[in-house]
Design an enzyme around this catalytic site. Structure first.
Site, PDB file in Angstrom:
ATOM      1  N   HIS A   1       8.635   7.468  19.049  1.00 45.68           N
ATOM      2  CA  HIS A   1       8.204   6.372  18.167  1.00 45.68           C
ATOM      3  C   HIS A   1       8.932   5.076  18.565  1.00 45.68           C
ATOM      4  O   HIS A   1      10.131   5.096  18.807  1.00 45.68           O
ATOM      5  CB  HIS A   1       8.545   6.706  16.719  1.00 45.68           C
ATOM      6  CG  HIS A   1       8.247   5.577  15.762  1.00 45.68           C
ATOM      7  ND1 HIS A   1       6.975   5.285  15.332  1.00 45.68           N
ATOM      8  CD2 HIS A   1       9.068   4.650  15.183  1.00 45.68           C
ATOM      9  CE1 HIS A   1       7.024   4.255  14.516  1.00 45.68           C
ATOM     10  NE2 HIS A   1       8.287   3.835  14.409  1.00 45.68           N
TER      11      HIS A   1
ATOM     12  N   HIS B   1     -11.032  13.214  40.471  1.00 41.19           N
ATOM     13  CA  HIS B   1      -9.990  14.200  40.175  1.00 41.19           C
ATOM     14  C   HIS B   1     -10.547  15.620  40.178  1.00 41.19           C
ATOM     15  O   HIS B   1      -9.839  16.560  40.557  1.00 41.19           O
ATOM     16  CB  HIS B   1      -9.289  13.883  38.850  1.00 41.19           C
ATOM     17  CG  HIS B   1     -10.176  13.522  37.717  1.00 41.19           C
ATOM     18  ND1 HIS B   1     -10.692  12.263  37.565  1.00 41.19           N
ATOM     19  CD2 HIS B   1     -10.625  14.243  36.666  1.00 41.19           C
ATOM     20  CE1 HIS B   1     -11.421  12.219  36.456  1.00 41.19           C
ATOM     21  NE2 HIS B   1     -11.409  13.415  35.898  1.00 41.19           N
TER      22      HIS B   1
ATOM     23  N   SER C   1     -21.204  11.764  47.951  1.00 41.37           N
ATOM     24  CA  SER C   1     -22.489  11.325  47.402  1.00 41.37           C
ATOM     25  C   SER C   1     -22.719   9.859  47.716  1.00 41.37           C
ATOM     26  O   SER C   1     -21.808   9.142  48.122  1.00 41.37           O
ATOM     27  CB  SER C   1     -22.514  11.539  45.886  1.00 41.37           C
ATOM     28  OG  SER C   1     -21.496  10.770  45.260  1.00 41.37           O
TER      29      SER C   1
ATOM     30  N   GLY D   1     -26.937   6.616  38.881  1.00 38.17           N
ATOM     31  CA  GLY D   1     -26.476   7.918  39.344  1.00 38.17           C
ATOM     32  C   GLY D   1     -26.288   7.966  40.846  1.00 38.17           C
ATOM     33  O   GLY D   1     -26.488   6.978  41.559  1.00 38.17           O
TER      34      GLY D   1
ATOM     35  N   LYS E   1     -10.949  -0.558  39.559  1.00 37.69           N
ATOM     36  CA  LYS E   1      -9.846  -0.639  38.597  1.00 37.69           C
ATOM     37  C   LYS E   1      -8.995  -1.878  38.851  1.00 37.69           C
ATOM     38  O   LYS E   1      -8.463  -2.491  37.911  1.00 37.69           O
ATOM     39  CB  LYS E   1      -8.977   0.621  38.654  1.00 37.69           C
ATOM     40  CG  LYS E   1      -9.724   1.912  38.406  1.00 37.69           C
ATOM     41  CD  LYS E   1     -10.646   1.851  37.208  1.00 37.69           C
ATOM     42  CE  LYS E   1     -11.629   3.000  37.169  1.00 37.69           C
ATOM     43  NZ  LYS E   1     -12.756   2.899  38.101  1.00 37.69           N
TER      44      LYS E   1
ATOM     45  N   SER F   1     -27.309   1.031  38.894  1.00 39.76           N
ATOM     46  CA  SER F   1     -26.338   2.116  38.741  1.00 39.76           C
ATOM     47  C   SER F   1     -26.988   3.237  37.949  1.00 39.76           C
ATOM     48  O   SER F   1     -26.780   3.377  36.749  1.00 39.76           O
ATOM     49  CB  SER F   1     -25.082   1.593  38.030  1.00 39.76           C
ATOM     50  OG  SER F   1     -24.157   2.627  37.843  1.00 39.76           O
TER      51      SER F   1
ATOM     52  N   LEU G   1     -16.533  13.283  39.725  1.00 39.76           N
ATOM     53  CA  LEU G   1     -15.249  12.679  39.383  1.00 39.76           C
ATOM     54  C   LEU G   1     -14.262  12.946  40.517  1.00 39.76           C
ATOM     55  O   LEU G   1     -14.173  14.074  41.017  1.00 39.76           O
ATOM     56  CB  LEU G   1     -14.706  13.279  38.089  1.00 39.76           C
ATOM     57  CG  LEU G   1     -15.588  13.123  36.844  1.00 39.76           C
ATOM     58  CD1 LEU G   1     -15.082  14.013  35.717  1.00 39.76           C
ATOM     59  CD2 LEU G   1     -15.620  11.662  36.410  1.00 39.76           C
TER      60      LEU G   1
ATOM     61  N   GLU H   1     -31.085   0.392  29.948  1.00 35.27           N
ATOM     62  CA  GLU H   1     -30.882   1.833  30.028  1.00 35.27           C
ATOM     63  C   GLU H   1     -32.147   2.575  29.609  1.00 35.27           C
ATOM     64  O   GLU H   1     -32.750   2.264  28.581  1.00 35.27           O
ATOM     65  CB  GLU H   1     -29.709   2.242  29.124  1.00 35.27           C
ATOM     66  CG  GLU H   1     -29.515   3.726  28.930  1.00 35.27           C
ATOM     67  CD  GLU H   1     -29.295   4.476  30.237  1.00 35.27           C
ATOM     68  OE1 GLU H   1     -30.051   5.438  30.491  1.00 35.27           O
ATOM     69  OE2 GLU H   1     -28.390   4.098  31.011  1.00 35.27           O
TER      70      GLU H   1
END
Length: 468
Positions: free
Chosen positions: A447, A324, A150, A274, A56, A272, A322, A207
């Site tokens: 708004h 989270h 993992s 998995g 990120k 990439s 994930l 892919e």
């Protein structure tokens, strides 16, 4: 021999959160973790060290560079001669990681979690619980939580090394590759491909599946593919990798597409495809810990394995990989150990892809809802009709709300556009409490904000959007 109420094996998002929550609940807790970065112990696992956080940071840096070069002029800002200082950019990324991994170490000290650096291995059970080899020293634990995470899945034809890298290697290129290949058009492949495309690489994504982001709602995946192709990412779907060879100059990939063999040359290749559960060195077989056919630790609905006093959470048990989701399992297992009602609602776990535009969703797609027998109504509203998005200069994408036509209960929400990683949280909260499209539509939104698009999409589910 040191004795603990809880020993957690693994210090990633599942493990470190489980350890902190267990300590908060009064358990004497230790966390055994072997992860190293730069030759030093570094808590936080893949996510903080070489995954979520550094990617990120690089995404943000590359987006700023893109804005300066291609979008600033539209705002009346003239910039000449902008260039990338990759060494400094990577240094910033590492500084962000250092701050957060150091923060986990601080939280361990604050909550009196004993941190043990090294491999954790299950040794045996006895009448008092478990004996765990913690970095070469045996400790006793009443309960053990396995949270070993993992590892990237290797492509047999393209083992990692040299010019062929997984996610961590793709975050540490010493120079921008002129030609970058990516095998796998999933979350990691698209995010990392986007980073290097913005910094100047020609990116080709290969892919095996016949379509793009097939787990997402059809409307979102179609819009995402259109936007990414517009940016210059080149996609090839339904391909079969037949051979991969590398030499000092780079990597040659031979793949089959539509019945014909194609040869592609790349300076670097990201694989990439998995991730696989990380149980190497855990001692699972020696103690009789049951794994499934793919190597994931088998657990019941309360994270219990087939062995008493032994629990498992996070990537190592499968499901959505994930951070989270793993964190919530860490909280849940600690609370269950304390006799509380720890629980994770997997039906509303949000998914986010941090590309530009961002992609986020939670719950069922429209097709999934129909396949489950729901009578469905859906509302969609574009960011192009939103004042804040237009002022921001990014009106791409939309929000789509899928609801039960009979009860109005929200079944899923799907977004592509600016900052949707932040917008999805509101809809998850509504869905967690079984809320309706009407609940979302009647909630007052400030708004001008991007969040008004969420409100309008909920209104559109009843064909009463106000600004379209």
């Amino acid at each position: 021999m040191d004795a603990y109420d809880v020993v957690v094996i693994g210090g990633g998002p599942a493990g470190y959160v489980a350890a902190i929550r267990a300590a908060q609940l009064g358990f004497k807790t230790a966390c055994v973790d072997a992860f190293e970065r730069g030759g030093k112990a570094s808590l936080g696992g893949t996510c903080l060290n070489v995954g979520c956080i550094p990617s990120k940071a690089m995404l943000d840096s590359s987006e700023r560079f893109e804005m300066i070069n291609h979008e600033a002029a539209e705002h009346g800002i003239q910039v000449d001669g902008a260039r990338v200082d990759l060494t400094k950019m990577l240094g910033r990324k590492e500084a962000v990681v250092d701050k957060l991994t150091g923060g986990v170490a601080f939280l361990f000290r604050k909550n009196k979690v004993t941190s043990i650096h090294g491999l954790g291995r299950l040794v045996r059970q006895d009448g008092e619980g478990w004996i765990v080899d913690a970095a070469g020293t045996e400790v006793r634990a009443k309960n053990v939580v396995v949270a070993t995470g993992s590892s990237p899945r290797e492509l047999p034809l393209a083992p990692f090394g040299g010019h062929i890298v997984e996610n961590s290697g793709a975050l540490a290129f010493e120079q921008v590759p002129a030609r970058l290949g990516v095998i796998g058009a999933g979350v990691i492949g698209v995010e990392l491909g986007s980073v290097w495309r913005r910094l100047g690489a020609q990116v080709t994504i290969l892919e095996a599946l016949p379509g793009f982001l097939m787990a997402a709602d059809d409307a979102v995946s179609k819009e995402a593919l259109k936007q990414f192709q517009k940016q210059g990412l080149e996609f090839h779907f339904g391909v079969q990798i037949k051979d991969v060879k590398q030499d000092e100059a780079g990597v040659t990939v031979i793949y089959e597409e539509k019945g014909s063999d194609v040869t592609a040359q790349f300076d670097k290749l990201i694989v990439s495809i998995g991730r696989v559960p990380h149980t190497k060195g855990l001692g699972a077989e020696a103690v009789g810990l049951e794994l499934d056919e793919r190597g994931f630790v088998k657990v019941d609905g309360h994270y219990r394995t087939n062995l008493p006093g032994l629990y498992a959470i996070g990537d190592v048990v499968g499901g959505a990989m994930l951070a989270h989701k793993a964190e919530e399992e860490g909280v849940a297992v600690a609370e269950l150990l304390a006799g509380q009602a720890g629980h994770v609602n997997y039906d509303v776990v949000p998914w986010v892809i941090y590309t530009s535009p961002e992609i986020a969703w939670a719950g069922l797609t429209e097709k999934q809802a129909k396949d489950k027998g729901f009578k469905v109504k859906a509302g969609q509203f574009p960011f192009s009709a939103n004042g804040r998005a237009l002022g921001h200069g990014d009106p791409r994408g939309f929000v789509k709300v899928v609801a039960d036509a009979e009860t109005d209960k929200i079944l899923g929400v799907h977004m592509i556009g600016p900052n949707v990683s932040e917008l999805i949280g509101e809809t998850v909260a509504i869905m967690e409490f079984g809320g309706s499209a009407e609940d979302l539509a009647r909630t007052v939104h400030a708004h001008p904000t991007l969040s008004e698009v969420v409100k309008e999409a909920a209104l559109a589910a009843d064909k009463r959007a106000l600004h379209m």
